[in-house]
Design a protein around this motif. Structure first.
Motif, PDB file in Angstrom:
ATOM      1  N   PRO A   1      73.536  13.455  71.595  1.00 33.25           N
ATOM      2  CA  PRO A   1      73.311  12.014  71.355  1.00 33.25           C
ATOM      3  C   PRO A   1      74.252  11.164  72.204  1.00 33.25           C
ATOM      4  N   GLU A   2      73.701  10.086  72.759  1.00 32.67           N
ATOM      5  CA  GLU A   2      74.473   9.191  73.619  1.00 32.67           C
ATOM      6  C   GLU A   2      74.905   7.969  72.810  1.00 32.67           C
ATOM      7  N   GLU A   3      75.830   8.178  71.913  1.00 32.76           N
ATOM      8  CA  GLU A   3      76.281   7.113  71.014  1.00 32.76           C
ATOM      9  C   GLU A   3      77.700   6.710  71.366  1.00 32.76           C
ATOM     10  N   TRP A   4      77.810   5.842  72.351  1.00 32.68           N
ATOM     11  CA  TRP A   4      79.113   5.344  72.758  1.00 32.68           C
ATOM     12  C   TRP A   4      79.154   3.819  72.564  1.00 32.68           C
ATOM     13  N   LYS A   5      80.253   3.300  72.091  1.00 32.22           N
ATOM     14  CA  LYS A   5      80.404   1.865  71.859  1.00 32.22           C
ATOM     15  C   LYS A   5      81.536   1.311  72.714  1.00 32.22           C
ATOM     16  N   THR A   6      81.305   0.116  73.234  1.00 33.27           N
ATOM     17  CA  THR A   6      82.312  -0.538  74.056  1.00 33.27           C
ATOM     18  C   THR A   6      83.291  -1.299  73.176  1.00 33.27           C
ATOM     19  N   VAL A   7      84.582  -1.072  73.398  1.00 35.95           N
ATOM     20  CA  VAL A   7      85.641  -1.781  72.690  1.00 35.95           C
ATOM     21  C   VAL A   7      86.172  -2.873  73.615  1.00 35.95           C
ATOM     22  N   GLU A   8      86.258  -4.101  73.108  1.00 31.35           N
ATOM     23  CA  GLU A   8      86.758  -5.225  73.899  1.00 31.35           C
ATOM     24  C   GLU A   8      88.028  -5.775  73.264  1.00 31.35           C
TER      25      GLU A   8
END
Length: 505
Positions: free
Chosen positions: A413-420
């Protein structure tokens, strides 16, 4: 000068006889016994002398067989065996004939009375076989010690056989071999004899005439030496091949190391608002750790990446080089996209490019623009952030589910989240591979994330104030603490540590 005798010469003083008479039984047995013992002792000395005597024997054998020992030495050297090595005599034994192992033995004419033979056997316990020959030294038959003495073991044995000649008692069915026959072939024939004759010596002929005998003990000893020599030679040849393969592998590993080093930056980038420092140490020649720094169009610092390829050695190193190249291309191509979208594209290109190679990656991307920071994590250890006046924390720890799966394997699964994040002036960032937190001390404890956070806190402080301490100095203090913690325990993985400092606009 008068000596007072009719005749004197040498050690024998007496009057010369015109006609020589036949020697008596006792004299004949004594001389024959002495000659046989001398041959046996010479053979034993030859064995003890090792390579020197074996080399001489091999040389004599080469001349007799039409080929010199020098030709054998040359052939041995072609196979990787030195001429004067301890192994070469045994390897020569593999090529010599049965004639090179025979001793002279004892011979009788067929007309020899049995009592003379009996006295010989009784006076020489080492004599196992008597060979009967004619006037031209052709073998007529043999009689073994055990068989001959067995005739006299009965009550009337001496009376029955004492008036006979040895020719009437000899055995005409015996094993003989030409001096040029193979040692192994003769040994096989000797072992195929019946139980009564299996231990009888083998008669060796030279051009049809008697040359000597070879005992079964000598045959077995020589066969053992030949077998050991053949196995040793085989091992030597295999070791030689293995050594060549290791040399090729070492050369390829060195080439891969040089290629990898040429791809990696040797100095950290510096800009007006960012400074960086890094530590990189492979466990072996080629590393599975991959780091890179990125610049914008104006040459300013715009981000970095850090990946850890599974496994070690050339395979992980080559996957690392491929990953570094693809990551730099994707970073520029997706500069206007979110980092999670960029990571998906990177994962797709990498999985397709490496094909069936099983190595996978964990890693992080960082992208900065002024004080704005974007961060994405693909199954990698957390990035630590040290804000001015605050304790070290994991970047994005207040965002749930930001840690995604690793990359490089199709179907995950391609479940990556961007942290800002918004950064303050004097903020430090710490990126590292898992060797930093998984290495152990002498007590067996790891420097886990909790300990590392405290160490990073102290490394960033300078007289109670973090402002002004360079990224290089923070890295040096951090590595000093790490090396003190792991002192006496070798590292078991590649290690990469990156320290970033935001100096502000």
């Amino acid at each position: 000068m008068n000596w007072g005798v009719d005749f004197a010469q040498g050690f024998f003083i007496g009057k010369g006889e015109k006609v020589f008479e036949k020697a008596g039984k006792k004299s004949f047995a004594t001389v024959a016994s002495f000659r046989y013992s001398e041959n046996v002792e010479g053979e034993q000395k030859s064995k003890k002398s090792g390579g020197v005597d074996a080399k001489k024997n091999a040389g004599k054998a080469g001349k007799a067989g039409g080929g010199g020992s020098e030709e054998q030495d040359v052939s041995l050297e072609k196979e990787g065996v030195k001429k004067n090595s301890a192994l070469s005599p045994f390897l020569k034994d593999c090529r010599t004939k049965i004639g090179d192992f025979c001793v002279e033995g004892i011979t009788f004419f067929a007309e020899t009375p049995v009592p003379e033979v009996l006295e010989l056997f009784q006076s020489n316990v080492n004599c196992l076989l008597a060979v009967v020959v004619d006037g031209e030294n052709r073998v007529l038959g043999t009689i073994t010690r055990s068989k001959f003495l067995g005739l006299f073991s009965s009550r009337y044995g001496f009376n029955l056989y004492s008036r006979k000649t040895i020719g009437s008692l000899m055995k005409k069915d015996f094993l003989f071999a030409d001096e040029n026959e193979s040692l192994i072939k003769v040994s096989q024939e000797a072992m195929e004899r019946d139980s009564e004759n299996i231990y009888s010596p083998v008669v060796v002929l030279s051009k049809g005439k008697y040359r000597g005998i070879v005992t079964v003990k000598n045959l077995l000893d020589t066969l053992v030496n030949v077998e050991v020599a053949e196995k040793t030679k085989d091992l030597m040849l295999k070791n030689k091949i293995l050594l060549k393969q290791q040399q090729v592998q070492a050369r390829d590993m060195k080439m891969a190391e040089l290629v990898q080093k040429s791809f990696y930056k040797s100095a950290a980038p510096q800009s007006k608002d960012w400074e960086a420092a890094f530590f990189f140490k492979p466990m072996s020649s080629v590393s599975g750790d991959v780091y890179d720094f990125y610049a914008d169009r104006n040459g300013g610092f715009s981000g970095c990446s850090l990946f850890d390829v599974s496994g070690h050695g050339v395979a992980s190193g080559l996957v690392g080089i491929l990953s570094k190249y693809l990551a730099s291309q994707i970073f520029r191509m997706y500069s206007d996209k979110k980092l999670n979208a960029m990571l998906k594209a990177f994962n797709r290109f990498l999985t397709e490019a490496k094909g069936m190679v099983e190595n996978y990656l964990t890693g992080v991307f960082l992208r900065v623009c002024g004080s704005a920071l974007e961060y994405v994590n693909a199954g990698h250890p957390d990035v630590f952030i040290k804000r001015p006046g605050k304790k070290t924390a994991a970047l994005g720890e207040d965002k749930k589910g930001f840690r995604g799966t690793f990359i490089g394997i199709e179907g995950l699964p391609e479940e990556w989240k961007t942290v800002e994040e918004k950064l303050e002036k004097g903020t430090y960032l710490l990126l590292y591979t898992d060797c930093l937190v998984e290495s152990r001390n002498l007590m067996g404890f790891e420097m886990d994330g909790r300990i590392l956070g405290k160490v990073f806190d102290r490394a960033c402080q300078k007289n109670g104030n973090s402002e002004g301490k360079t990224a290089k100095k923070v890295l040096e203090d951090l590595m000093d603490a790490f090396e003190s913690f792991t002192e006496g325990v070798p590292w078991k993985d590649d290690l990469t540590v990156i320290v970033l400092r935001y100096k502000g606009l």
